[in-house]
Write an enzyme that holds these catalytic residues in place. Structure first.
Site, short mmCIF file in Angstrom:
data_model
loop_
_atom_site.label_atom_id
_atom_site.label_comp_id
_atom_site.label_asym_id
_atom_site.label_seq_id
_atom_site.Cartn_x
_atom_site.Cartn_y
_atom_site.Cartn_z
CD GLU A 177 -2.97 0.53 2.37
OE1 GLU A 177 -3.35 1.50 3.02
OE2 GLU A 177 -3.25 -0.65 2.65
CG ASP A 178 1.76 2.65 3.38
OD1 ASP A 178 0.69 2.95 2.81
OD2 ASP A 178 1.83 2.38 4.59
#
Length: 734
Positions: free
Chosen positions: A91-92
């Protein structure tokens, strides 16, 4: 202020946490596992190296903490530790799921994918949270570890919520109480569920939380002394009979104390089961049941049990796998005490839930398909058959989380477990969809009962069917299980489609007959003439005969002026009406960071008044102001966090708001007179209505008053409480 960051101190802290993780995990590691965990740790460290959390600490400490919870508090193994360490990389950071799969294998990759939020644009009216939640549950059916790691992630986020801005705190807390606490409960993670609920309270209703916490702490020493004296005789007897056991006192959580106080309308001092005593036996699995009942008989030799409060989840475990024997007994000091009796295995399952189930699965003791697995299979089925929106789905799913069960039997004696308040119709669908759709009624314990009959424990149910039976809209009110609801909705939708087609055929034949072309323009004229919003509905009503096809005549199409469609959209004027009535002028609320003049309304469900903690909620008709403790707040913040607007009251003009006060006390002559005198003579308060009800010398009254703000209301409550004979005074939502 920015603190100076010492990289060396941080490096040491990260290593300390990492070593602690390995130490905790050591008992479950197989050869080669430590290497894999190290690789995952280094990958995560590298991927997140530039990132920091809101609190300022290095980001890697978050995945480490989540992995720690996964091992220590949930009891999962290596795959889960690796997935927990990597749960945010996709996600990051630039990492993709494919990279995770290449480096760590498909199992870890699938779990990480299940934990990665869907990013992208959502239609207005769908909810990002709901979509993400649905995605996560789809992976639940492959691998329950997704949910367990998600719960660990949520628990750590809640523990470190301090550093988040207020509106984020409210949104995250609400999501937690709406979905994650019930989910933890359903998966049998009792300790985690309790902590999540308490943390929710801590951030949403801080004052109440602090106050109750203080009261619980205050009584701690006297409680410990009480427990010691209470347990003494039981202790001696258990030892004499040769049991190996442990006795623990378990305090009730702050959240459940508050829930009980509100539900039963009692004060802190009246909550009698502030703690429970737990007796944990070390016995082999095949002797568990007998041993629990033996201990029950020892406890009740010393203390008188309350027969209405015996709960036997040893013979029939709860759906989340919980097994225990509970009884409430009267102590020598006249206090009721709950005693929970269980084996070490049952205690593990009660504390660690799902993960502990697996641990005991391989013990060689034959175990029936656990009720928990059958629940997961139900969720799986629900996901496969569900074609409603994510939000509807989330609602359905939530209803399935909090249920107590009811145990009923088929005519041949097969046990069917259904959610509490399930009906004969639910029972029919549980047996088979076809039987559900043709269900006429039921014979319950040999007596004829309607579809809507609510089942009770031990009912024996025979379903009566007929080929001619057809489901109706009304059936949706009779069912509680999502399986039944989905099947009925599907049937109604298909039926409606078929009828719509019949209606279209009738209309087209009619138009042909009167020589009018079947064009979109002409069909729209018909909608306007019959005042129906869409074609499908129009055809459906024609087919059912609710609208008369013979009214379709040439003149409908010949008018030069087509009749004006009734407008459905004039909410603005409604807002102004509300403001006129309540005398609220729009500059009283500072909403968000800007002080624009907003159109806003006051929510009728919780009636906020100046001084309350409030938030704004964007709707199509402008902003609606709710109290943060509003019963609907949790749902709104969980489903539509992006539509929450920060709001606070500015300094007041002298304006009056309606608030309700509930008074209880001992009845005496002249009491109502005293109460009304205080209200009307003091503090410029006007009364709108008063109802008093007296029963056996106790009166209860509800008074609606106009006040300026919370301080004004509190002053009034303080004065009323001093009236001779008044016992409690509290505000309620009208």
């Amino acid at each position: 202020m920015s603190t100076v960051i010492d990289p060396e101190v941080e490096r040491q802290e990260i290593l300390r946490q990492y070593r602690r993780l390995l130490r905790t995990a050591k008992p479950v590691l197989k050869p080669g596992d430590a290497k894999l965990i190290k690789k995952a740790f280094n990958t995560s460290l590298e991927a997140h190296k530039e990132m920091r959390r809101k609190s300022g600490e290095p980001y890697i400490l978050h995945p480490l903490a989540v992995a720690q919870i996964v091992v220590e508090e949930i009891g999962l193994g290596t795959t889960s530790i690796v997935a927990a360490l990597l749960h945010d990389v996709v996600e990051d950071t630039p990492w993709e799921v494919a990279d995770v799969e290449r480096e760590f294998g498909s199992k870890v990759a699938r779990i990480v994918d299940g934990l990665t939020k869907i990013s992208g644009v959502f239609d207005y009216g769908t909810s990002e949270q709901a979509e993400n939640f649905r995605k996560m549950l789809l992976t639940l059916s492959d691998d329950v570890r997704v949910i367990l790691i998600k719960l660990a992630d949520r628990l750590h986020n809640m523990r470190t919520l301090e550093s988040m801005p207020r509106h984020k705190q409210l949104k995250i807390s609400s999501e937690t109480i709406y979905l994650y606490a019930p989910l933890a409960h359903r998966l049998g993670l009792y300790t985690i569920k309790t902590e999540l609920e308490d943390l929710y309270l801590k951030y949403t209703d801080t004052e109440v939380y602090e106050e109750l916490l203080g009261q619980v702490r205050q009584g701690r020493t006297s409680r410990n002394r009480f427990i010691k004296e209470f347990v003494q005789p039981i202790d001696d007897e258990l030892a004499a009979q040769g049991f190996t056991y442990e006795v623990k006192g378990r305090p009730k959580s702050i959240y459940s104390i508050l829930k009980k106080m509100r539900k039963q309308n009692i004060t802190f001092d009246e909550v009698y089961d502030l703690f429970a005593i737990r007796i944990i036996l070390d016995v082999p699995p095949e002797q568990e049941k007998a041993a629990c009942w033996q201990v029950y008989s020892i406890v009740t030799d010393f203390y008188q049990p309350n027969p209405d409060r015996l709960r036997d989840w040893v013979s029939t475990p709860k759906a989340n796998g919980y097994e225990s024997l509970h009884t409430t007994v009267m102590s020598r000091t006249g206090q009721w005490v709950e005693v929970q009796i269980r084996s070490r295995r049952m205690d593990d399952i009660a504390e660690k839930g799902y993960a502990a189930h697996w641990k005991y699965k391989d013990t060689g003791v034959p175990q029936p398909e656990s009720t928990l697995e059958s629940w997961i299979n139900k969720v799986r089925e629900m996901l496969e058959t569900n074609n409603s929106s994510a939000l509807e789905f989330m609602d359905e799913f939530r209803q399935n989380l909090f249920v107590k069960e009811v145990y009923a039997f088929t005519p041949k004696g097969k046990l069917v477990i259904l959610p509490d308040k399930a009906t004969a119709l639910d029972f029919a669908f549980e047996i088979h969809s076809q039987i559900g759709l043709q269900c006429l009624g039921a014979k319950v314990n040999q007596k004829l009962q309607p579809l809507s009959y609510q089942l009770h424990n031990g009912d024996q149910v025979e379903i009566l069917t007929s080929q001619k039976q057809r489901p109706t809209e009304e059936w949706l009110q009779y069912v509680t299980t999502s399986k039944a609801r989905t099947r009925i909705k599907d049937w109604l939708r298909d039926d409606r489609k078929a009828k719509s087609e019949d209606g279209r055929f009738i209309v087209e034949k009619r138009l042909e007959l009167i020589g009018v072309e079947v064009s979109p323009e002409n069909l729209n004229r018909l909608l306007a003439y019959f005042n129906v919003s869409n074609l499908a509905e129009f055809f459906y009503r024609i087919a059912l005969g609710q609208l008369d096809g013979r009214e379709i005549v040439r003149s409908v199409f010949e008018e030069s002026e087509s009749p004006r469609l009734p407008s459905r959209l004039e909410p603005r004027s409604f807002d102004h009406e509300v403001q006129k009535v309540r005398g609220v002028n729009a500059n009283m609320l500072v909403i968000g960071e800007r002080t624009d003049k907003f159109d806003y309304t006051i929510a009728p469900c919780c009636n906020p008044i100046p001084g309350d903690d409030v938030f704004g909620f964007e709707t199509d008709e402008g902003i609606v102001i709710h109290r943060t403790s509003c019963p609907k707040a949790v749902q709104m913040m969980s489903n539509y966090g992006n539509r929450i607007v920060r709001a606070k009251w500015t300094e007041q003009l002298e304006l009056a708001f309606l608030a309700g006060i509930r008074i209880k006390g001992a009845d005496r002559v002249g009491l109502v007179n005293d109460v009304t005198r205080i209200i009307s003579t003091s503090l410029k308060v006007n009364m709108r209505s008063i109802t008093m009800d007296s029963n056996d010398g106790i009166f209860e009254g509800q008074i609606m008053v106009f006040v300026n703000d919370t301080a004004h209301l509190d002053r009034l409550i303080q004065r009323l409480i001093k009236v001779n004979g008044v016992l409690t005074v509290e505000r309620f939502d009208s």
